[in-house]
Design an enzyme around this catalytic site. Structure first.
Site, mmCIF file in Angstrom:
data_model
loop_
_atom_site.group_PDB
_atom_site.id
_atom_site.type_symbol
_atom_site.label_atom_id
_atom_site.label_comp_id
_atom_site.label_asym_id
_atom_site.label_seq_id
_atom_site.Cartn_x
_atom_site.Cartn_y
_atom_site.Cartn_z
ATOM 1 N N ARG A 1 41.929 -41.411 36.939
ATOM 2 C CA ARG A 1 41.520 -42.751 37.371
ATOM 3 C C ARG A 1 41.002 -43.550 36.186
ATOM 4 O O ARG A 1 40.140 -43.119 35.441
ATOM 5 C CB ARG A 1 40.430 -42.656 38.428
ATOM 6 C CG ARG A 1 39.827 -44.006 38.709
ATOM 7 C CD ARG A 1 39.092 -44.049 39.992
ATOM 8 N NE ARG A 1 38.308 -45.267 40.051
ATOM 9 C CZ ARG A 1 37.573 -45.599 41.086
ATOM 10 N NH1 ARG A 1 37.521 -44.820 42.123
ATOM 11 N NH2 ARG A 1 36.893 -46.714 41.080
ATOM 12 N N ARG B 1 43.592 -48.830 41.461
ATOM 13 C CA ARG B 1 43.137 -47.487 41.097
ATOM 14 C C ARG B 1 44.113 -46.426 41.577
ATOM 15 O O ARG B 1 44.724 -46.563 42.650
ATOM 16 C CB ARG B 1 41.722 -47.206 41.612
ATOM 17 C CG ARG B 1 41.508 -47.152 43.106
ATOM 18 C CD ARG B 1 41.223 -48.484 43.801
ATOM 19 N NE ARG B 1 40.284 -49.361 43.136
ATOM 20 C CZ ARG B 1 38.968 -49.276 43.292
ATOM 21 N NH1 ARG B 1 38.442 -48.393 44.096
ATOM 22 N NH2 ARG B 1 38.189 -50.119 42.676
ATOM 23 N N ASP C 1 40.681 -43.405 44.738
ATOM 24 C CA ASP C 1 39.294 -43.742 45.014
ATOM 25 C C ASP C 1 38.867 -42.809 46.132
ATOM 26 O O ASP C 1 39.545 -42.718 47.162
ATOM 27 C CB ASP C 1 39.215 -45.212 45.464
ATOM 28 C CG ASP C 1 37.795 -45.660 45.758
ATOM 29 O OD1 ASP C 1 36.863 -45.177 45.088
ATOM 30 O OD2 ASP C 1 37.626 -46.509 46.655
ATOM 31 N N ASP D 1 35.618 -42.142 48.462
ATOM 32 C CA ASP D 1 34.285 -42.607 48.836
ATOM 33 C C ASP D 1 33.706 -41.707 49.921
ATOM 34 O O ASP D 1 34.340 -41.487 50.960
ATOM 35 C CB ASP D 1 34.348 -44.053 49.351
ATOM 36 C CG ASP D 1 34.698 -45.049 48.249
ATOM 37 O OD1 ASP D 1 34.410 -44.762 47.081
ATOM 38 O OD2 ASP D 1 35.265 -46.111 48.572
HETATM 39 N N1 PH2 Z 1 39.414 -50.346 48.056
HETATM 40 C C1 PH2 Z 1 38.726 -51.207 47.339
HETATM 41 C C2 PH2 Z 1 39.027 -52.637 47.314
HETATM 42 N N2 PH2 Z 1 40.051 -53.038 48.246
HETATM 43 N N3 PH2 Z 1 41.659 -52.562 49.877
HETATM 44 C C3 PH2 Z 1 42.296 -51.671 50.646
HETATM 45 N N4 PH2 Z 1 43.235 -52.088 51.492
HETATM 46 N N5 PH2 Z 1 42.021 -50.325 50.590
HETATM 47 C C4 PH2 Z 1 41.074 -49.841 49.732
HETATM 48 O O1 PH2 Z 1 40.828 -48.602 49.704
HETATM 49 C C5 PH2 Z 1 40.385 -50.755 48.911
HETATM 50 C C6 PH2 Z 1 40.705 -52.128 49.007
HETATM 51 C C7 PH2 Z 1 37.587 -50.776 46.513
HETATM 52 O O2 PH2 Z 1 37.314 -49.462 46.604
HETATM 53 MG MG MG Z 2 36.258 -47.739 47.626
HETATM 54 MG MG MG Z 3 34.714 -45.552 45.104
#
Ligand code: PH2
Ligand code: MG
Ligand code: MG
Length: 171
Positions: A84, A93, A96, A98
């Site tokens: 990443r 990215r 990600d 979370d």
């Molecule tokens: N993650 C983000 C910002 N925008 N949009 C979508 N559709 N899915 C994501 O996982 C995402 C995002 C920041 O982590």
């Molecule tokens: Mg995120």
């Molecule tokens: Mg994150």
């Protein structure tokens, strides 16, 4: 052992599906950690910064004997290992990951807040969560997730795909 640990995965760069699957498998290989369930994979419109590729998003449920900060550090290492690269906030990215819930833990520090603050305002997190844990009680809101979905949430989901990140665990 902490049950009901949920992580949201997202990718919008490179071989998105591959990054998502490898990330889930790497989480399952962490010490004392088991994969329990995966939502379907969703294709979603970018939220926040719009001029970027569509995302793939999914939520996984795990159980772990790691502590919260240990798990968080291990997850950050997996993001790094998958290459990443940080561009800018809400930017493209490879992966990600979370942490959304860590059982019933309510925790707030400079780099980690659990339950994840924004999760309930993002349909790309809430919709896959509802698929696998509609009755989970949000540890801060104290209500089941299925009661927290509102029409006010911006809609980003384009397509629910017919695949998951891993097969369901039996027994
Ligand atoms: N993650 C983000 C910002 N925008 N949009 C979508 N559709 N899915 C994501 O996982 C995402 C995002 C920041 O982590
Ligand atoms: Mg995120
Ligand atoms: Mg994150």
């Amino acid at each position: 052992m902490t049950d009901n640990v949920f992580a949201a995965l997202g990718s919008n760069k490179g071989d998105k599906l591959k990054y998502m699957i490898i990330a889930a498998n790497e989480i399952g290989r962490l010490e004392g950690t088991e994969l329990v369930a995966s939502s379907s994979i969703y294709e979603t419109l970018p939220w926040g910064v719009k001029e970027q590729e569509n995302f793939l998003n999914a939520v996984i449920k795990i159980r772990t004997s790691l502590g919260l900060t240990e798990l968080f550090k291990s997850i950050k290492k997996i993001e790094d290992k998958l290459g990443r690269t940080f561009l800018f906030r809400w930017g493209p990215r490879e992966i990600d990951i979370d942490l959304i819930f860590f059982g019933s833990a309510v925790f707030d520090s400079e780099d980690l807040t659990v339950p994840h603050k924004e999760a309930l305002n993002r349909d790309f997190v809430l919709t896959p969560l509802l698929e696998i844990a509609p009755d989970f009680i949000h540890p801060a809101a104290k209500k089941p997730l299925k009661e927290l979905f509102t029409d006010a949430i911006e809609k980003t989901i384009i397509k629910k795909m017919d695949i998951k990140l891993f097969g369901e665990k039996v027994g």
